[in-house]
Write an enzyme that holds these catalytic residues in place. Structure first.
Site: not given
Ligand code: ACO
Length: 317
Positions: A115, A239, A269
């Site tokens: 990214c 980004h 994204n």
């Molecule tokens: N819908 C509903 N519940 C969900 C979902 C979903 N889509 N995904 C996860 N959950 C649940 C989990 O199972 C967890 O449940 P639990 O508490 O019972 O265990 C709870 O929601 C919290 O999950 P987390 O993973 O802790 O949620 P978080 O607030 O961290 O959000 C997310 C997850 C959106 C993926 C976030 O961590 C994020 O955006 N991270 C960065 C991702 C990113 O920027 N990637 C870049 C890629 S760049 C590249 O190079 C391609």
């Protein structure tokens, strides 16, 4: 951490973008996996994303628009740089197909810095202007949907397909790269990767934490290199991964969050395409004016991060 000073003369003279043809809303995802519109919107800021097309096809569409806006003949382009982490083929580089389809008669290469790839490519392009090239086409293009596990709610909600492009031209005067910074922390490979033939695996929380730190540090380095402070920045073009990552980074930088350009609610994204797509949006709605100072900043798998401070001058208009 690397810090480099800028002052490469060059201007952005054209810009374009393209998005995948199919719209996937949060409700569409909720109908096929255990998630909801509310959860996705609250945790990421994304409402819908666009998927489909090929990396080369989206790049050609965005590149064509940028060339037309710049008033450039294809044969006048000296170099094509395509940022992508989702090439259409393993071999050859996707930039070759884009070069051919746009009718360019120049060298072409892919840059894979995930990214951060567009900013890596922009800085590389300014470097080639210093070496004597006059017109360079830089495109970020991705089809992340091909590398997404559509059964995995922790990643499928995030990604979309698209492309963004700019033409940069050698020039005298304002409208140039004032500071930049490129980084990679290769030890962090395991928090975000896709094996050959596989789909994206991500430790979301860890990526989130690292992303905020990396974006903030890189942005500070670029501002230092440019001799500027946060109060000098007119707009941040970050980004587009997660609105909470953008807002946390803006808070740490001490820049008001309304200065960050955001399009991710409708794009998701788009990896290396996300910064030029956000730039396109801010240029097209007239927000960016002559004299504005833009801070482009991204992070991605690698784990890479990169930023660039670009002065927008009359020459760009
Ligand atoms: N819908 C509903 N519940 C969900 C979902 C979903 N889509 N995904 C996860 N959950 C649940 C989990 O199972 C967890 O449940 P639990 O508490 O019972 O265990 C709870 O929601 C919290 O999950 P987390 O993973 O802790 O949620 P978080 O607030 O961290 O959000 C997310 C997850 C959106 C993926 C976030 O961590 C994020 O955006 N991270 C960065 C991702 C990113 O920027 N990637 C870049 C890629 S760049 C590249 O190079 C391609």
């Amino acid at each position: 951490m690397s810090i480099r000073t800028g002052n490469s003369e060059g201007k952005i003279t054209g810009w374009g973008m393209a998005l995948g043809p199919e719209t996937i809303t949060n409700d569409d995802l909720a109908s096929r996996m255990d998630t909801s519109n509310e959860w996705i919107l609250e945790r990421t800021g994304i409402s819908e994303r666009r998927i489909g097309g090929t990396t080369a096809g989206l790049a050609v569409e965005a590149g064509q628009t940028a060339l037309e806006m710049a008033g450039c003949n294809a044969k006048d382009i000296d170099l094509l740089i395509l940022a992508t982490t989702t090439p259409d083929d393993q071999i050859p580089a996707t930039s070759g197909m884009v070069q051919h389809q746009l009718g360019l008669q120049c060298g072409a290469m892919d840059i894979n810095a995930a990214c951060s790839g567009f900013v890596y490519s922009l800085v590389t392009g300014f470097g080639f202007l210093k070496l004597g090239y006059k017109k360079i086409l830089i495109i970020g293009s991705e089809t992340l949907s091909r590398f997404t596990d559509w059964e995995d709610r922790s990643t499928a909600i995030l990604f979309g397909d698209g492309a963004g492009a700019v033409v940069i031209e050698a020039q005298e005067g304002d409208g140039y790269l004032r500071g930049w910074d490129l980084n990679c922390e290769g030890s962090l490979r395991d928090i975000l990767y896709a094996e050959v033939g596989g789909t994206i695996v991500m430790a979301g929380k860890e990526v989130f934490r690292k992303a905020v730190l990396a974006m903030t540090e890189s942005a500070k380095s670029s501002m230092t290199a440019a001799g500027l402070s946060p109060s000098d920045i007119s707009y941040v073009i970050p980004h587009q991964a997660n609105i909470r990552i953008i807002e946390s980074s803006m808070k740490r930088l001490g820049i008001a969050k309304d200065r960050a350009v955001s399009v991710l609610h409708k794009t998701g994204n788009n990896s290396s395409a996300s910064i030029p797509i956000a730039l396109f949006e801010a240029l097209n709605d007239g927000r960016i004016k002559s004299g504005d100072i833009l801070l482009l900043v991204g992070f991605g798998a690698g784990m890479t991060s990169a930023s660039a401070v670009v002065q927008w001058g009359e020459a760009n208009e």
